[in-house]
Design an enzyme around this catalytic site. Structure first.
Site, PDB file in Angstrom:
ATOM      1  N   ASN A 163      19.509 -12.063  14.733  1.00 30.08           N
ATOM      2  CA  ASN A 163      18.673 -11.687  13.490  1.00 30.08           C
ATOM      3  C   ASN A 163      19.142 -10.605  12.733  1.00 30.08           C
ATOM      4  O   ASN A 163      20.051  -9.763  13.181  1.00 30.08           O
ATOM      5  CB  ASN A 163      17.207 -12.047  13.667  1.00 30.08           C
ATOM      6  CG  ASN A 163      16.649 -10.769  14.613  1.00 30.08           C
ATOM      7  OD1 ASN A 163      16.884  -9.583  14.344  1.00 30.08           O
ATOM      8  ND2 ASN A 163      16.355 -11.237  15.876  1.00 30.08           N
ATOM      9  N   ASP A 191      13.267 -15.884  19.593  1.00 29.09           N
ATOM     10  CA  ASP A 191      11.974 -16.737  20.173  1.00 29.09           C
ATOM     11  C   ASP A 191      12.711 -17.820  20.784  1.00 29.09           C
ATOM     12  O   ASP A 191      12.086 -18.441  21.884  1.00 29.09           O
ATOM     13  CB  ASP A 191      11.127 -17.280  18.972  1.00 29.09           C
ATOM     14  CG  ASP A 191      10.158 -16.370  18.396  1.00 29.09           C
ATOM     15  OD1 ASP A 191       9.697 -15.706  18.904  1.00 29.09           O
ATOM     16  OD2 ASP A 191      10.122 -16.479  17.054  1.00 29.09           O
ATOM     17  N   LYS A 244      34.639 -21.616  24.852  1.00 29.76           N
ATOM     18  CA  LYS A 244      34.434 -22.140  23.386  1.00 29.76           C
ATOM     19  C   LYS A 244      34.439 -23.562  23.013  1.00 29.76           C
ATOM     20  O   LYS A 244      35.230 -24.227  23.617  1.00 29.76           O
ATOM     21  CB  LYS A 244      35.563 -21.304  22.506  1.00 29.76           C
ATOM     22  CG  LYS A 244      35.319 -21.300  21.039  1.00 29.76           C
ATOM     23  CD  LYS A 244      36.420 -20.911  20.436  1.00 29.76           C
ATOM     24  CE  LYS A 244      36.147 -21.027  18.859  1.00 29.76           C
ATOM     25  NZ  LYS A 244      37.445 -20.851  18.137  1.00 29.76           N
ATOM     26  N   PRO A 252      11.057 -15.408  27.139  1.00 27.13           N
ATOM     27  CA  PRO A 252       9.919 -15.008  27.404  1.00 27.13           C
ATOM     28  C   PRO A 252       9.179 -14.028  26.416  1.00 27.13           C
ATOM     29  O   PRO A 252      10.151 -13.478  25.495  1.00 27.13           O
ATOM     30  CB  PRO A 252      10.361 -14.158  28.699  1.00 27.13           C
ATOM     31  CG  PRO A 252      11.788 -13.838  28.439  1.00 27.13           C
ATOM     32  CD  PRO A 252      12.311 -15.058  27.801  1.00 27.13           C
ATOM     33  N   ASP A 253       8.046 -13.971  26.218  1.00 19.38           N
ATOM     34  CA  ASP A 253       7.333 -12.853  25.336  1.00 19.38           C
ATOM     35  C   ASP A 253       7.197 -11.799  25.866  1.00 19.38           C
ATOM     36  O   ASP A 253       6.235 -11.358  26.678  1.00 19.38           O
ATOM     37  CB  ASP A 253       5.979 -13.821  24.681  1.00 19.38           C
ATOM     38  CG  ASP A 253       5.557 -13.003  23.503  1.00 19.38           C
ATOM     39  OD1 ASP A 253       5.679 -11.704  23.549  1.00 19.38           O
ATOM     40  OD2 ASP A 253       5.228 -13.493  22.461  1.00 19.38           O
ATOM     41  N   ILE A 254       8.116 -10.750  25.684  1.00 17.73           N
ATOM     42  CA  ILE A 254       8.137  -9.442  26.262  1.00 17.73           C
ATOM     43  C   ILE A 254       6.771  -8.542  25.798  1.00 17.73           C
ATOM     44  O   ILE A 254       6.176  -8.223  26.990  1.00 17.73           O
ATOM     45  CB  ILE A 254       9.394  -8.415  25.729  1.00 17.73           C
ATOM     46  CG1 ILE A 254      10.588  -9.360  25.977  1.00 17.73           C
ATOM     47  CG2 ILE A 254       9.380  -7.178  26.597  1.00 17.73           C
ATOM     48  CD1 ILE A 254      11.770  -8.728  25.483  1.00 17.73           C
ATOM     49  N   PHE A 295       4.531  -5.485  17.154  1.00 15.75           N
ATOM     50  CA  PHE A 295       4.743  -5.493  15.750  1.00 15.75           C
ATOM     51  C   PHE A 295       4.576  -6.872  15.361  1.00 15.75           C
ATOM     52  O   PHE A 295       4.825  -7.769  16.030  1.00 15.75           O
ATOM     53  CB  PHE A 295       6.206  -4.921  15.433  1.00 15.75           C
ATOM     54  CG  PHE A 295       6.155  -3.478  15.116  1.00 15.75           C
ATOM     55  CD1 PHE A 295       5.817  -2.450  15.919  1.00 15.75           C
ATOM     56  CD2 PHE A 295       6.165  -2.999  13.757  1.00 15.75           C
ATOM     57  CE1 PHE A 295       5.796  -0.943  15.520  1.00 15.75           C
ATOM     58  CE2 PHE A 295       6.385  -1.616  13.363  1.00 15.75           C
ATOM     59  CZ  PHE A 295       5.995  -0.740  14.273  1.00 15.75           C
ATOM     60  N   LYS A 345      -2.230 -12.620  16.187  1.00 11.92           N
ATOM     61  CA  LYS A 345      -1.359 -12.232  17.182  1.00 11.92           C
ATOM     62  C   LYS A 345      -1.966 -11.231  18.137  1.00 11.92           C
ATOM     63  O   LYS A 345      -1.675 -11.058  19.325  1.00 11.92           O
ATOM     64  CB  LYS A 345      -0.093 -11.618  16.306  1.00 11.92           C
ATOM     65  CG  LYS A 345       1.165 -11.762  16.883  1.00 11.92           C
ATOM     66  CD  LYS A 345       2.358 -11.524  15.934  1.00 11.92           C
ATOM     67  CE  LYS A 345       2.594 -12.882  15.360  1.00 11.92           C
ATOM     68  NZ  LYS A 345       3.846 -12.520  14.267  1.00 11.92           N
TER      69      LYS A 345
HETATM   70  N1  CTP Z   1       7.899 -10.121  20.846  1.00  8.64           N
HETATM   71  C1  CTP Z   1       8.207 -10.099  22.008  1.00  8.64           C
HETATM   72  N2  CTP Z   1       9.117 -11.052  22.581  1.00  8.64           N
HETATM   73  C2  CTP Z   1       9.136 -12.251  21.928  1.00  8.64           C
HETATM   74  C3  CTP Z   1       8.855 -12.414  20.885  1.00  8.64           C
HETATM   75  C4  CTP Z   1       8.095 -11.433  20.237  1.00  8.64           C
HETATM   76  O1  CTP Z   1       8.280  -8.942  22.715  1.00  8.64           O
HETATM   77  N3  CTP Z   1       9.812 -13.058  22.524  1.00  8.64           N
HETATM   78  C5  CTP Z   1       7.329  -9.045  20.142  1.00  8.64           C
HETATM   79  C6  CTP Z   1       7.860  -8.205  19.270  1.00  8.64           C
HETATM   80  O2  CTP Z   1       8.612  -7.493  19.590  1.00  8.64           O
HETATM   81  C7  CTP Z   1       6.818  -7.719  18.440  1.00  8.64           C
HETATM   82  C8  CTP Z   1       5.833  -8.797  18.424  1.00  8.64           C
HETATM   83  O3  CTP Z   1       6.078  -9.618  19.820  1.00  8.64           O
HETATM   84  O4  CTP Z   1       6.026  -6.682  18.881  1.00  8.64           O
HETATM   85  C9  CTP Z   1       5.628 -10.077  17.491  1.00  8.64           C
HETATM   86  O5  CTP Z   1       6.622 -10.656  17.086  1.00  8.64           O
HETATM   87  P1  CTP Z   1       6.638 -11.358  15.824  1.00  8.64           P
HETATM   88  O6  CTP Z   1       8.216 -12.161  15.795  1.00  8.64           O
HETATM   89  O7  CTP Z   1       6.166 -11.194  14.738  1.00  8.64           O
HETATM   90  O8  CTP Z   1       5.836 -12.862  16.340  1.00  8.64           O
HETATM   91  P2  CTP Z   1       6.179 -14.084  17.394  1.00  8.64           P
HETATM   92  O9  CTP Z   1       5.495 -13.762  18.787  1.00  8.64           O
HETATM   93  O10 CTP Z   1       7.588 -14.485  17.351  1.00  8.64           O
HETATM   94  O11 CTP Z   1       5.295 -15.136  16.384  1.00  8.64           O
HETATM   95  P3  CTP Z   1       5.615 -15.913  15.175  1.00  8.64           P
HETATM   96  O12 CTP Z   1       7.032 -16.073  15.244  1.00  8.64           O
HETATM   97  O13 CTP Z   1       5.065 -17.367  15.382  1.00  8.64           O
HETATM   98  O14 CTP Z   1       5.120 -15.054  13.960  1.00  8.64           O
END
Ligand code: CTP
Length: 397
Positions: free
Chosen positions: A210, A278, A288, A305-307, A324, A338
């Protein structure tokens, strides 16, 4: 509160013109500014301009009968709450690191018993030279705080770290320092900051990523370090240099970022600024993927994983976990949701639909805490970082 006073040493660099704006900001905020203009500094700005903006006399000479009659240099070095060097040239840093005292500015730095904040400004090669980096480490070990330098195009035509921090960012650092009495309120605290994008491989040559530049996260890591925290910056691929005093761990994927964060535990503070992907491809091709003759291949994605959520639930959870939120609509509602969903303590929400936020130098954020919502003005990412670091420091009295 008594009027705060700073002694402002203006070194000889083109960035001295920005120090004039800094002086104006300080005076506007009611801070008294007593300037010392080095001989080299006077090649870039005049004593008259500096004096008019500071509304005070400008001191320049070590052996000046007139100056000594008004205030001796030892007294001068202690006449303020904080000594600020902006621009801090390679020469001034070297003199201060080695305890030289051949002129008024260096003598003042050697004689002062007050906290010192430097805003370095120099050519990128001079900044990266081992001698300057060595001096930087010495000064940090001596307790000097730093703001900047920034990374970007420089007056000399080169590009890279060395540009003096913007006046607004130096101003924020000064105010934070004055407020904390020049102390390093986060001394002894450990912080983890995630920053930048993640990179999820599809095959050996293709990837999902991204547009995150990492600027905001790097600025926060630097601002926390400036307040004394021991910072581990877990960074996805960016073009930025690590801020000073920060330990950087380079990662690519979300999985690697999580592992690096867990390895950095225990910590007191975690700030998750990274734009973590995500999803990632369920399988990474080891060769390739060829076009072939059939339909384009479908990439099956699985969730990463959501860190932030994992750190918020970890049994070694840092005392303060900040996330954030990058939103394009319903900023405050989404941020509040959130906060609850992720289990963190604060959310810093920004509207990424505003052109120039992602990858740009400014940010307009809303800080959501269980105590309510604070809407901050649009400001430089460096300033957002300083302000957030100061807020974090307040949680650790
Ligand atoms: N984050 C994380 N790990 C992930 C996704 C997000 O640690 N796999 C953290 C980001 O660093 C940020 C926060 O979660 O601090 C929110 O990220 P954001 O992209 O706004 O939210 P999402 O959880 O992806 O929710 P959505 O895309 O549905 O808005």
């Amino acid at each position: 509160m008594d009027q705060k006073r700073i002694l402002l040493i203006v070194g000889g660099g083109i960035a001295a013109y920005k120090t004039l704006e800094l002086t104006r900001l300080l005076r506007k905020a009611g801070v008294a500014v007593r300037p010392i203009l080095t001989r080299a500094g006077a090649e870039f700005v005049t004593a008259l301009t500096l004096s008019a903006l500071a509304e005070d006399k400008v001191y320049s000479e070590l052996f000046s009968l007139t100056d000594q009659a008004e205030m001796g240099h030892i007294e001068l070095s202690r006449s303020a709450d904080l000594v600020v060097v902006a621009p801090a040239t390679a020469d001034l840093m070297a003199k201060a690191a080695n305890g030289l005292a051949g002129d008024l500015a260096s003598t003042t730095l050697l004689a002062t018993d007050k906290p010192v904040l430097m805003a370095p400004a120099m050519n990128v090669r001079m900044w990266l030279h081992p001698a300057t980096q060595r001096n930087l480490r010495t000064l940090q070990a001596d307790g000097v705080s730093f703001v900047g330098p920034d990374d970007g195009p420089m007056a000399c035509g080169e590009q890279g770290p060395g540009r003096m921090a913007e006046p607004a960012a130096i101003f924020e650092a000064i105010m934070a320092s004055l407020e904390s009495g020049g102390a390093r309120p986060l001394e002894g605290k450990r912080a983890i900051v995630t920053a930048g994008p993640t990179l999820e491989a599809i095959d050996p040559v293709r990837m999902l990523t991204n547009r995150s530049s990492g600027k905001q996260g790097y600025a926060i890591a630097g601002a926390l370090a400036a307040l004394g925290a021991k910072v581990t910056l877990v960074s996805g691929p960016t073009a930025l240099p690590a801020p000073f005093g920060v330990t950087r761990v380079d990662v690519e994927s979300a999985g690697q970022m999580l592992a690096a964060c867990e390895a950095a535990l225990p910590a007191d503070i975690a700030v998750c600024v990274a734009a973590v992907a995500d999803w990632r491809p369920a399988e990474i091709g080891d060769k390739k993927i060829k076009k072939g003759s059939g339909a384009p291949p479908a990439i099956v994605l699985v969730e990463n994983p959501d860190i932030l959520a994992v750190l918020s639930k970890d049994r070694r959870r840092p005392g303060l976990v900040i996330g954030f939120a990058a939103e394009t609509n319903d900023l405050e509602d989404n941020a509040q949701a959130k906060l609850a969903r992720k289990g963190c303590d604060w959310i810093v929400a920004n509207d990424v639909s505003v052109a120039g936020t992602m990858g740009g130098d400014d940010n307009k954020v809303v800080l959501v805490t269980p105590r309510g919502i604070e809407r901050w003005e649009r400001m430089a990412k460096g300033e957002v970082a300083q302000k957030l670091a100061a807020r974090i420091a307040k949680e650790f009295p």
